[in-house]
Design an enzyme around this catalytic site. Structure first.
Site, PDB file in Angstrom:
ATOM      1  N   TYR A  67      32.536  51.019  49.900  1.00 52.33           N
ATOM      2  CA  TYR A  67      31.773  49.764  49.767  1.00 52.33           C
ATOM      3  C   TYR A  67      30.481  49.827  50.581  1.00 52.33           C
ATOM      4  O   TYR A  67      29.469  49.237  50.213  1.00 52.33           O
ATOM      5  CB  TYR A  67      32.647  48.570  50.169  1.00 52.33           C
ATOM      6  CG  TYR A  67      33.663  48.236  49.101  1.00 52.33           C
ATOM      7  CD1 TYR A  67      34.945  48.788  49.113  1.00 52.33           C
ATOM      8  CD2 TYR A  67      33.312  47.437  48.013  1.00 52.33           C
ATOM      9  CE1 TYR A  67      35.859  48.525  48.097  1.00 52.33           C
ATOM     10  CE2 TYR A  67      34.222  47.164  46.992  1.00 52.33           C
ATOM     11  CZ  TYR A  67      35.484  47.728  47.039  1.00 52.33           C
ATOM     12  OH  TYR A  67      36.366  47.481  46.020  1.00 52.33           O
ATOM     13  N   HIS A 118      34.175  37.425  41.110  1.00 53.52           N
ATOM     14  CA  HIS A 118      34.861  38.530  41.795  1.00 53.52           C
ATOM     15  C   HIS A 118      34.339  38.733  43.208  1.00 53.52           C
ATOM     16  O   HIS A 118      34.439  39.820  43.768  1.00 53.52           O
ATOM     17  CB  HIS A 118      34.740  39.816  40.967  1.00 53.52           C
ATOM     18  CG  HIS A 118      35.415  39.684  39.637  1.00 53.52           C
ATOM     19  ND1 HIS A 118      35.178  40.544  38.590  1.00 53.52           N
ATOM     20  CD2 HIS A 118      36.310  38.774  39.161  1.00 53.52           C
ATOM     21  CE1 HIS A 118      35.904  40.180  37.538  1.00 53.52           C
ATOM     22  NE2 HIS A 118      36.600  39.089  37.870  1.00 53.52           N
TER      23      HIS A 118
HETATM   24  N1  APR Z   1      22.771  45.886  29.157  1.00 54.19           N
HETATM   25  C1  APR Z   1      23.844  45.184  28.694  1.00 54.19           C
HETATM   26  N2  APR Z   1      25.111  45.665  28.696  1.00 54.19           N
HETATM   27  C2  APR Z   1      25.288  46.909  29.173  1.00 54.19           C
HETATM   28  C3  APR Z   1      24.228  47.708  29.665  1.00 54.19           C
HETATM   29  C4  APR Z   1      22.933  47.145  29.643  1.00 54.19           C
HETATM   30  N3  APR Z   1      21.870  47.844  30.081  1.00 54.19           N
HETATM   31  N4  APR Z   1      24.741  48.913  30.066  1.00 54.19           N
HETATM   32  C5  APR Z   1      26.078  48.842  29.845  1.00 54.19           C
HETATM   33  N5  APR Z   1      26.396  47.657  29.297  1.00 54.19           N
HETATM   34  C6  APR Z   1      27.719  47.159  28.916  1.00 54.19           C
HETATM   35  C7  APR Z   1      28.735  48.217  28.565  1.00 54.19           C
HETATM   36  O1  APR Z   1      28.641  48.536  27.178  1.00 54.19           O
HETATM   37  C8  APR Z   1      30.048  47.508  28.893  1.00 54.19           C
HETATM   38  O2  APR Z   1      30.514  46.774  27.764  1.00 54.19           O
HETATM   39  O3  APR Z   1      28.243  46.502  30.051  1.00 54.19           O
HETATM   40  C9  APR Z   1      29.660  46.533  29.996  1.00 54.19           C
HETATM   41  C10 APR Z   1      30.171  46.930  31.362  1.00 54.19           C
HETATM   42  O4  APR Z   1      31.586  46.875  31.298  1.00 54.19           O
HETATM   43  P1  APR Z   1      32.412  47.194  32.632  1.00 54.19           P
HETATM   44  O5  APR Z   1      31.874  48.426  33.265  1.00 54.19           O
HETATM   45  O6  APR Z   1      33.852  47.107  32.260  1.00 54.19           O
HETATM   46  O7  APR Z   1      32.023  45.991  33.617  1.00 54.19           O
HETATM   47  P2  APR Z   1      32.591  44.524  33.617  1.00 54.19           P
HETATM   48  O8  APR Z   1      32.931  44.070  32.232  1.00 54.19           O
HETATM   49  O9  APR Z   1      31.656  43.686  34.400  1.00 54.19           O
HETATM   50  O10 APR Z   1      33.951  44.694  34.458  1.00 54.19           O
HETATM   51  C11 APR Z   1      34.652  43.509  34.798  1.00 54.19           C
HETATM   52  O11 APR Z   1      36.135  44.866  36.174  1.00 54.19           O
HETATM   53  O12 APR Z   1      36.563  46.512  37.743  1.00 54.19           O
HETATM   54  C12 APR Z   1      36.374  45.162  37.553  1.00 54.19           C
HETATM   55  O13 APR Z   1      35.660  43.736  39.248  1.00 54.19           O
HETATM   56  C13 APR Z   1      35.184  44.659  38.322  1.00 54.19           C
HETATM   57  O14 APR Z   1      33.769  42.770  37.782  1.00 54.19           O
HETATM   58  C14 APR Z   1      34.316  43.979  37.279  1.00 54.19           C
HETATM   59  C15 APR Z   1      35.290  43.721  36.149  1.00 54.19           C
END
Ligand code: APR
Ligand code: ZN
Length: 251
Positions: A67, A118
């Site tokens: 972190y 979160h």
């Molecule tokens: N613009 C928009 N979307 C994007 C971009 C971009 N430039 N780049 C990637 N993405 C999309 C990806 O296609 C994916 O669907 O963003 C999404 C990211 O998904 P995750 O990595 O799963 O992130 P998130 O959905 O925020 O995860 C939710 O999981 O691990 C936990 O606490 C963590 O808050 C997080 C939660």
């Protein structure tokens, strides 16, 4: 970027816009997402070793080191055009932002964030007495293996990041604020879902709740996700490209 007419009309005519953001919102600022192929944090690090209370109990310096790197990175990057577009949208419309992100890029772009579902990387607290830590933590420019956490001045406990780990409850106030904002949505309002894979609940359930209130649900994501099928519109593009185009179309 040309946007579909119905999307522009929906946002232009919306009385209220609820924005739910995920890691993709910050991707173009240089903050890695969690599940994107190759670059996703969970592709390169084991969440069970870094994002659970047990991981922290087993080895605080191992968890804090990760972190301390992420917090250094978030401080080092800047909001992108997508963050700035949402801040501008709020000057033209009633916008409520709830985010799954633990960075402060929305705030640094000038947005007010109604809920950090979160938690927040920038908020540190004692793992034992929960006293907020407002000192200057030692951070790391690289993901090093171990780094001793700061020590709580009140009780000598280890200081932890203020993020929600898997298995922990979400902040009650953040959930209450988010659910109230969703329940306040009416037909004609818009729920904009930006940059989330729609996998982690309860956040992943919020678009369906907005749908049930009659809102128009619009997804902004380069790819299909678990929530795409329920959205009225899915704009295949990135936050930093789509959001500025949307704001200039409706402003
Ligand atoms: N613009 C928009 N979307 C994007 C971009 C971009 N430039 N780049 C990637 N993405 C999309 C990806 O296609 C994916 O669907 O963003 C999404 C990211 O998904 P995750 O990595 O799963 O992130 P998130 O959905 O925020 O995860 C939710 O999981 O691990 C936990 O606490 C963590 O808050 C997080 C939660
Ligand atoms: Zn303490």
């Amino acid at each position: 970027m040309d946007l579909p007419g119905p999307v522009v009309a929906a946002v232009r005519g919306a009385r209220r816009i609820l924005v739910l953001t995920g890691a993709g919102m910050s991707a173009e600022s240089g903050v890695p997402t969690f599940r994107d192929a190759q670059s996703g944090l969970w592709e390169n690090f084991d969440p069970s070793q870094l994002a659970t209370p047990d991981a922290w109990a087993d080895d605080p310096p191992f968890v804090w080191a990760w972190y301390a790197w992420r917090l250094h990175l978030v401080r080092d990057v800047a909001p992108n055009a997508g963050h700035r577009a949402l801040a501008e949208l709020a000057t033209h419309r009633d916008v409520t932002i709830v985010t799954q992100n633990v960075d402060d890029l929305h705030e640094r772009a000038g947005s007010e964030v109604a809920a950090h579902l979160h938690g927040s990387l920038t908020e540190l607290r004692c793992a034992d007495c929960h006293e907020p830590y407002d000192g200057e933590p030692t951070l790391s420019p690289e993901p090093v293996k171990r780094l001793d956490p700061e020590t709580c001045a009140a009780c000598g406990g280890d200081v932890r990041p203020g993020v929600v780990w898997f298995g922990e409850m979400l902040p009650e106030a953040a959930v209450a604020t988010t659910e109230a904002a969703i329940e306040a949505l009416e037909p004609g309002d818009v729920c904009l879902v930006v940059g989330t894979s729609g996998i982690v609940f309860p956040a992943a359930g919020y678009p369906a709740m907005a749908l049930a209130e009659g809102a128009t649900v619009i997804e902004v994501n380069p790819v299909d996700t678990d929530i795409t099928d329920m959205c009225h519109h899915a704009i295949r593009g990135t936050a930093a490209n789509v959001l500025p185009a949307l704001v200039s179309a409706v402003a």
